[in-house]
Design a protein around this motif. Structure first.
Motif: not given
Length: 131
Positions: A37-47
């Motif tokens: 979802n949006r949050e998991s993809l954003m976290l993937t990029e951040q982490e």
């Protein structure tokens, strides 16, 4: 332009999810498919590690959080229709599948039957703590 604008270019399904394929960045082997979802993809990029959305658990799932088999991120790619994500990753520990195999695609259709063609690398009972 906001930092999260790139997320708006993705065609999310009616549940706010997009399929994500994890591929070994060196060999090209397809390791697994999961949902983001949006949050998991954003976290993937951040982490800089794979974070998925678990539909069965209805929560974020950091790949390797239980097994230690983390997926270190090398790149994120979007397909031509903007509805599938490709993650190029380093699979820590060499096991991507919860069955203890290197990848999830271990059944091949032969003569109308599914045949396993990849051996278990490590017994899942040794990977997961099921107390």
């Amino acid at each position: 332009m906001s930092r999260s604008h790139w997320l708006d270019e993705i065609k999310w399904d009616d549940k706010g999810l997009v399929p994500a394929i994890a591929q070994d960045y060196q060999t090209g082997q397809v390791l697994m498919m999961a949902w983001m979802n949006r949050e998991s993809l954003m976290l993937t990029e951040q982490e800089q590690r794979a974070v998925y959305w678990s539909r069965s658990r209805a929560r974020l799932w950091r790949k390797g959080e239980e097994s230690g088999h983390v997926q270190k991120l090398y790149s994120v790619q979007l397909d031509c229709d903007a509805d599938v994500i490709l993650l190029k990753v380093e699979q820590v520990g060499g096991i991507a599948c919860h069955t203890g195999r290197p990848h999830c695609f271990f059944r091949r259709l032969l003569n109308g039957e599914w045949k396993e063609n990849v051996a278990v690398a490590k017994d899942p009972k040794e990977i997961y703590n099921h107390d």
